[in-house]
Design an enzyme around this catalytic site. Sequence first.
Site, short mmCIF file in Angstrom:
data_model
loop_
_atom_site.label_atom_id
_atom_site.label_comp_id
_atom_site.label_asym_id
_atom_site.label_seq_id
_atom_site.Cartn_x
_atom_site.Cartn_y
_atom_site.Cartn_z
N CYS A 89 0.82 -1.21 0.00
CA CYS A 89 0.00 0.00 0.00
C CYS A 89 0.86 1.27 0.00
CB CYS A 89 -0.93 -0.01 1.22
SG CYS A 89 -2.32 1.14 1.06
N ASP B 147 -5.40 -2.67 11.92
CA ASP B 147 -4.19 -1.85 11.91
C ASP B 147 -3.83 -1.43 13.33
OD1 ASP B 147 -2.01 -0.47 10.87
OD2 ASP B 147 -3.17 0.41 9.24
#
Length: 209
Positions: free
Chosen positions: A4, A128
């Site tokens: 990402c 996360d």
Amino acid sequence: MKICGLTRTEDVDAAVQYGADAVGFVFVPASKRNLAPEAALALFDRVPPFVQSVALFLDADESLVETVISKLSPDLLQFHGHETGAYCRQFGRPYIKALGTDLFVDPSSDLLGHALADHATARGFLLDSHATGALGGTGTRFDWQHWPQGQYPSVPFILAGGLDATNIGEAIKSLQPYAVDVSSGVETAPGIKSAKKIQEFMNKVNPIG
């Protein structure tokens, strides 16, 4: 396996070359990895068939999401903020919902269960290391003892936060996530990926022999 926060064509090429299943692009003005939709066109053009393009948003105005969809046609949307299930579903595109530590580190709380129910149509949930609504890519990891897979064995949880070539093997072995997502762990600076670090990371994800 997703890489990402890509901002350069050569980094997209490296991610694809070393076997990433998905590549992520950030459309969050406050992020150091932010892209304008027009600037992302060249990056999306480098994504070949069978590699998914993912557009990441954080509490974005609906018009920004619609602009990215119309200009770039990403395969998946990824929402990192306080977005409700209704907000995410309105775009009619498959999506991933990121969940911050405030939603899953306390097993006595039903916050995680509520989030999963609200986003029942999400293709997966990215866990996360930061609180919901905060920027990712910080290079820090959460305490893996809080990994909730045992509570929800059928939910596709994606592991993110503080992953790099030194710990990804342990993470996969101990947690067995549906997938993993890396950003800062393969960078030399925010948004600047290292082909060498990508290769080292992918060799740990998919060891040979």
